[in-house]
Scaffold this motif. Structure first.
Motif, PDB file in Angstrom:
ATOM      1  N   PHE A 195      42.181  14.529  17.305  1.00  0.00           N
ATOM      2  CA  PHE A 195      42.124  15.048  15.951  1.00  0.00           C
ATOM      3  C   PHE A 195      42.536  16.557  15.787  1.00  0.00           C
ATOM      4  CE2 PHE A 195      38.964  11.883  16.546  1.00  0.00           C
ATOM      5  CZ  PHE A 195      39.099  11.041  15.322  1.00  0.00           C
ATOM      6  N   MET A 196      42.286  17.309  16.835  1.00  0.00           N
ATOM      7  CA  MET A 196      42.484  18.703  16.667  1.00  0.00           C
ATOM      8  C   MET A 196      42.883  19.549  17.954  1.00  0.00           C
ATOM      9  SD  MET A 196      40.504  21.675  14.445  1.00  0.00           S
ATOM     10  CE  MET A 196      41.023  20.998  12.849  1.00  0.00           C
ATOM     11  N   GLY A 197      43.863  20.201  17.851  1.00  0.00           N
ATOM     12  CA  GLY A 197      43.910  21.310  19.025  1.00  0.00           C
ATOM     13  C   GLY A 197      44.747  20.973  20.327  1.00  0.00           C
ATOM     14  N   MET A 198      44.982  21.982  21.235  1.00  0.00           N
ATOM     15  CA  MET A 198      45.323  21.614  22.475  1.00  0.00           C
ATOM     16  C   MET A 198      44.881  22.566  23.438  1.00  0.00           C
ATOM     17  SD  MET A 198      49.486  21.738  21.654  1.00  0.00           S
ATOM     18  CE  MET A 198      50.228  20.331  20.516  1.00  0.00           C
ATOM     19  N   SER A 199      44.966  22.365  24.829  1.00  0.00           N
ATOM     20  CA  SER A 199      44.566  23.221  25.916  1.00  0.00           C
ATOM     21  C   SER A 199      45.701  23.609  26.549  1.00  0.00           C
ATOM     22  CB  SER A 199      43.598  22.427  26.986  1.00  0.00           C
ATOM     23  OG  SER A 199      43.279  23.162  27.822  1.00  0.00           O
ATOM     24  N   TYR A 200      45.910  24.888  27.164  1.00  0.00           N
ATOM     25  CA  TYR A 200      46.929  25.704  27.798  1.00  0.00           C
ATOM     26  C   TYR A 200      46.205  26.190  28.899  1.00  0.00           C
ATOM     27  CZ  TYR A 200      50.435  24.312  24.357  1.00  0.00           C
ATOM     28  OH  TYR A 200      51.356  23.835  23.450  1.00  0.00           O
ATOM     29  N   ASP A 201      46.887  26.475  30.078  1.00  0.00           N
ATOM     30  CA  ASP A 201      46.907  27.429  31.210  1.00  0.00           C
ATOM     31  C   ASP A 201      47.971  28.489  30.460  1.00  0.00           C
ATOM     32  OD1 ASP A 201      44.981  26.448  32.377  1.00  0.00           O
ATOM     33  OD2 ASP A 201      46.142  25.277  33.876  1.00  0.00           O
ATOM     34  N   VAL A 202      47.301  29.969  30.599  1.00  0.00           N
ATOM     35  CA  VAL A 202      48.304  30.920  30.288  1.00  0.00           C
ATOM     36  C   VAL A 202      48.104  32.000  31.320  1.00  0.00           C
ATOM     37  CG1 VAL A 202      48.663  32.732  28.528  1.00  0.00           C
ATOM     38  CG2 VAL A 202      47.744  30.472  27.564  1.00  0.00           C
ATOM     39  N   VAL A 203      49.255  32.401  31.678  1.00  0.00           N
ATOM     40  CA  VAL A 203      49.284  33.376  32.846  1.00  0.00           C
ATOM     41  C   VAL A 203      48.524  34.661  32.467  1.00  0.00           C
ATOM     42  CG1 VAL A 203      50.793  34.862  34.218  1.00  0.00           C
ATOM     43  CG2 VAL A 203      51.372  32.528  33.628  1.00  0.00           C
ATOM     44  N   GLY A 204      47.476  35.113  33.251  1.00  0.00           N
ATOM     45  CA  GLY A 204      47.147  36.343  33.084  1.00  0.00           C
ATOM     46  C   GLY A 204      45.656  36.165  32.399  1.00  0.00           C
ATOM     47  N   GLN A 205      45.139  34.877  31.869  1.00  0.00           N
ATOM     48  CA  GLN A 205      44.053  34.671  31.315  1.00  0.00           C
ATOM     49  C   GLN A 205      43.458  33.547  31.982  1.00  0.00           C
ATOM     50  OE1 GLN A 205      44.408  33.739  27.048  1.00  0.00           O
ATOM     51  NE2 GLN A 205      46.239  35.059  26.678  1.00  0.00           N
ATOM     52  N   ARG A 206      42.033  33.550  31.572  1.00  0.00           N
ATOM     53  CA  ARG A 206      41.135  32.381  32.170  1.00  0.00           C
ATOM     54  C   ARG A 206      41.888  30.934  31.869  1.00  0.00           C
ATOM     55  NH1 ARG A 206      35.515  32.728  29.293  1.00  0.00           N
ATOM     56  NH2 ARG A 206      35.028  31.219  30.478  1.00  0.00           N
ATOM     57  N   GLU A 207      41.641  29.941  32.736  1.00  0.00           N
ATOM     58  CA  GLU A 207      42.049  28.808  32.621  1.00  0.00           C
ATOM     59  C   GLU A 207      41.548  27.776  31.742  1.00  0.00           C
ATOM     60  OE1 GLU A 207      41.609  26.375  36.124  1.00  0.00           O
ATOM     61  OE2 GLU A 207      39.343  26.496  36.013  1.00  0.00           O
ATOM     62  N   GLY A 208      42.140  27.004  31.030  1.00  0.00           N
ATOM     63  CA  GLY A 208      41.790  26.286  29.981  1.00  0.00           C
ATOM     64  C   GLY A 208      41.598  26.873  28.482  1.00  0.00           C
ATOM     65  N   GLN A 209      42.634  27.565  28.245  1.00  0.00           N
ATOM     66  CA  GLN A 209      42.489  28.149  26.839  1.00  0.00           C
ATOM     67  C   GLN A 209      42.697  27.127  25.833  1.00  0.00           C
ATOM     68  OE1 GLN A 209      42.165  31.782  26.195  1.00  0.00           O
ATOM     69  NE2 GLN A 209      41.471  31.730  28.310  1.00  0.00           N
ATOM     70  N   ILE A 210      41.716  27.255  24.760  1.00  0.00           N
ATOM     71  CA  ILE A 210      41.729  26.496  23.704  1.00  0.00           C
ATOM     72  C   ILE A 210      42.746  26.735  22.639  1.00  0.00           C
ATOM     73  CG2 ILE A 210      40.365  25.077  21.805  1.00  0.00           C
ATOM     74  CD1 ILE A 210      38.037  25.937  23.758  1.00  0.00           C
ATOM     75  N   PHE A 211      43.675  26.143  22.289  1.00  0.00           N
ATOM     76  CA  PHE A 211      44.491  26.393  21.264  1.00  0.00           C
ATOM     77  C   PHE A 211      44.705  25.600  19.994  1.00  0.00           C
ATOM     78  CE2 PHE A 211      46.600  29.169  24.258  1.00  0.00           C
ATOM     79  CZ  PHE A 211      47.427  29.920  23.705  1.00  0.00           C
ATOM     80  N   VAL A 212      44.362  26.304  18.869  1.00  0.00           N
ATOM     81  CA  VAL A 212      44.270  25.569  17.528  1.00  0.00           C
ATOM     82  C   VAL A 212      45.029  26.387  16.210  1.00  0.00           C
ATOM     83  CG1 VAL A 212      41.876  26.332  16.985  1.00  0.00           C
ATOM     84  CG2 VAL A 212      42.809  23.980  16.237  1.00  0.00           C
ATOM     85  N   GLY A 213      45.276  25.658  15.309  1.00  0.00           N
ATOM     86  CA  GLY A 213      45.573  26.510  14.206  1.00  0.00           C
ATOM     87  C   GLY A 213      44.637  27.285  13.324  1.00  0.00           C
ATOM     88  N   THR A 214      44.840  28.181  12.599  1.00  0.00           N
ATOM     89  CA  THR A 214      44.052  28.917  11.674  1.00  0.00           C
ATOM     90  C   THR A 214      44.315  29.114  10.386  1.00  0.00           C
ATOM     91  OG1 THR A 214      42.592  31.117  11.639  1.00  0.00           O
ATOM     92  CG2 THR A 214      45.058  31.328  12.411  1.00  0.00           C
TER      93      THR A 214
END
Length: 617
Positions: A348-367
């Motif tokens: 349905f919606m969104g993705m999850s990423y690990d991003v260097v320098g940030q907390r793990e499990g970042q939620i990515f989605v459109g806006t």
């Protein structure tokens, strides 16, 4: 063996077997139970699984005292073996309606048999020296062999740990201090991670196309990496424990930092290799936090005691490295989950990423697309425009598809507050549980909105008093003008005159949306996640329990004196949710879906009642 030397062993063998059936009736989502060929809709699955597990270990131990010194040591080994089998068969489109049988199915398929066989061998040891029950020093070491690693790296470096503690209350004599201990430790362990039991087996397939008359094919991905090793986990901790005022006040605090190195990820390699990726030890991250326990007894009398305790864990994380690309540049973000599946039909919606320098499990989605003043942009027909796959979407923080981070799915604070009361033979306890600091995409609320079942989807269908809007002929009226400005110059239908009138980019939206089903479906199609991002915070009344000790009453009955104890008890779990942010969903149940950050059709939590009678002889 002697009074200071011993040896012990244990062997455990377990064999299990299970059968499962799944029956999906026809007619789901439709009023017609038949297919075009006259067969009945529905499917049936039968599966059988069986497994064997062996766990064996030995331990040689030493325990001896020399004056004020106490020495302990042991050396042991362990082997764990697991073998799993599974078969299944599927059938669909039945001759006789609602008769679930493979023989009744016109379409039959057998699932691929599954098989897994893994073994882990371990050697480990421990040594401890203490002096005068005040100073303690402990050291351990361990080595493991994993069958699911390639042969050259089934064994690896020695994993040690060192810890120590000082019972400072032994030499700091204060009337208010009953016990005090300072502790610290350092440890390192390894883990094979997601390397499966069949790692090292290469499969290939041949293609019908040829290259200059030569057959072509491909290798299984990821290709085997002969140099892969388990990832390392190194942890440091320091803590203090104190019991004070005749043990009425207890404090236990611990600070820790955990670092994971050589994490295993798939790395893209040249297609000329015959495959697309290879597993490698390239990632690292760290976790840090504080664990605390505070306990206090506000009231202590001869017949009544009240004990209250609060426990809390604060943890945060930071992604340190995700490896390097083919050009040697650091990879700054790596996808860990795709809930949108690039437009797939079942997500349905969104993705999850690990991003260097940030907390793990970042939620990515459109806006929403917005102008320079923050106004939402709409099309000429009054519908929102999203950033998903939009060339004009802001580039900062963009994952390449117009998705942006809205936070981590992992909570920062987890804890609880417990109160227990004892009055003579009656005991009672009340406990609260909480969680704060995580985010989630709610597909339940998204789908309720798309299908017209959520409160949000009423906007445009009801008036300011909550009454359904109707046209002059009595039919349902759909009328919605969203807050926003036009993205481009063009024309729109004037809501008063019904005539087409021009507008400029940036003019206030006046277009009326009457097709609300398409409008609310746009949120999924355009991946606009703003209305469906929620905090997973909650506070719950977790448990209430009562118990009564009848031992003294029973002991007065002559013919029941063989009974040593009798206790009646009753409890209820998951009593009430006192606070939550996300509607229509129990935030605690989100973790059962297996993805932190995504909620998919979670079931409500059950309230459990229990009654017990405990008799000791």
């Amino acid at each position: 063996l002697t009074d200071w030397l011993y040896i012990q062993g244990r062997y455990n063998y377990a064999k299990s077997a299970s059968d499962s059936e799944t029956k999906n009736p026809g007619g789901i989502g439709t009023s017609n139970p038949k297919n075009d060929d006259g067969t009945y809709k529905g499917s049936y699955n039968f599966g059988s699984n069986w497994s064997t597990n062996v766990n064996a270990e030995f331990l040689l131990g030493y325990d001896k005292r020399f004056g004020k010194f106490t020495t302990l040591a042991n050396f042991g080994g362990n082997t764990r073996r697991s073998e799993n089998h599974g078969v299944s068969v599927n059938g669909s489109n039945f001759i006789v309606r609602d008769f679930y049988s493979i023989g009744n199915a016109t379409d039959k398929t057998s699932g691929n048999p599954t098989y897994g066989n893994s073994r882990t061998n371990s050697l480990y040891g421990m040594a401890e020296v203490s002096y005068n029950s005040t100073f303690y020093l402990n050291a351990t070491g361990r080595t493991d062999w994993f069958s699911n690693l390639v042969k050259v790296n089934r064994t690896y470096q020695f994993y040690p740990s060192v810890s120590g503690s000082i019972v400072f209350s032994q030499f700091i004599k204060q009337n208010w201090l009953d016990f005090g201990k300072l502790r610290g430790g350092w440890t390192q362990v390894g883990n094979a991670g997601d390397i499966r039991a069949d790692y090292g087996l290469v499969t290939y397939s041949l293609a019908t196309d040829q290259f200059n008359g030569i057959a072509t094919g491909s290798l299984s991905a990821p290709v085997v990496n002969l140099n892969i090793t388990p990832y390392n986990v190194t942890e440091k901790e320091i803590g203090v424990e104190m019991r004070m005022f005749d043990n009425r006040f207890v404090v236990d605090l611990a600070l820790y930092e955990k670092r994971m190195d050589k994490q295993i990820y798939g790395v893209q390699i040249s297609n000329m290799s015959g495959t697309g990726s290879i597993n490698d030890n390239i990632g690292s991250r760290k976790y840090s936090g504080v664990e605390s326990l505070i306990e206090y007894k506000p009231v202590v009398t001869r017949n009544f005691t009240w004990t209250t305790s609060w426990n809390n864990t604060y943890q945060t994380s930071k992604v340190l490295s995700l490896g390097y690309d083919e050009q040697g540049k650091p990879i700054m973000m790596r996808q860990t989950a795709d809930w949108w599946a690039n437009g797939g039909a079942n997500t349905f919606m969104g993705m999850s990423y690990d991003v260097v320098g940030q907390r793990e499990g970042q939620i990515f989605v459109g806006t929403y697309m917005r102008d320079a003043d923050g106004n939402k942009l709409v099309s000429n027909d009054g519908r929102y425009i999203g950033t998903y796959r939009n060339a004009n979407a802001p580039q900062e923080g963009n994952n390449g598809n117009g998705f942006y981070s809205v936070g981590s799915g992992n909570p920062k604070f987890i804890g609880g507050w417990n109160n227990s009361f004892t009055y003579k033979n009656l005991s009672a306890s009340i406990s609260l549980a909480y969680r704060f600091g995580g985010k989630v995409i709610s597909s339940t609320n998204l789908n309720m909105t798309r299908q017209g079942f959520s409160k949000m989807s009423l906007v445009g269908r009801v008036d300011e008093n909550g009454n359904p809007m109707v046209n002059e002929d009595g039919s349902a009226k759909h009328y919605l003008v969203v807050d926003g400005v036009y993205a481009t110059a063009g024309t729109h239908r004037d809501p008063e005159t019904g005539l087409m009138v021009p507008h400029n980019a940036g003019d206030k939206n006046e277009s009326v949306v009457t097709d609300l089903q398409t409008f609310y479906t746009d949120y999924r199609s355009n991946q606009i996640g703003d209305p469906f991002i929620f905090s997973t915070d909650f506070i719950k009344l977790r448990n209430i329990s009562l118990s009564y000790n009848l031992t003294s009453a029973v002991s007065n009955v002559d013919f029941l004196r063989f009974v040593k104890g009798v206790t009646l008890s009753a409890s209820v779990r998951n009593v009430a949710t006192l606070h939550k942010v996300i509607p229509n969903v129990d935030p605690e149940q989100i973790s059962t879906t297996g993805d932190n950050g995504y909620e998919g059709a979670t079931l409500p939590v059950t309230r459990n009642y229990s009654f017990g009678l405990n008799v000791r002889f």
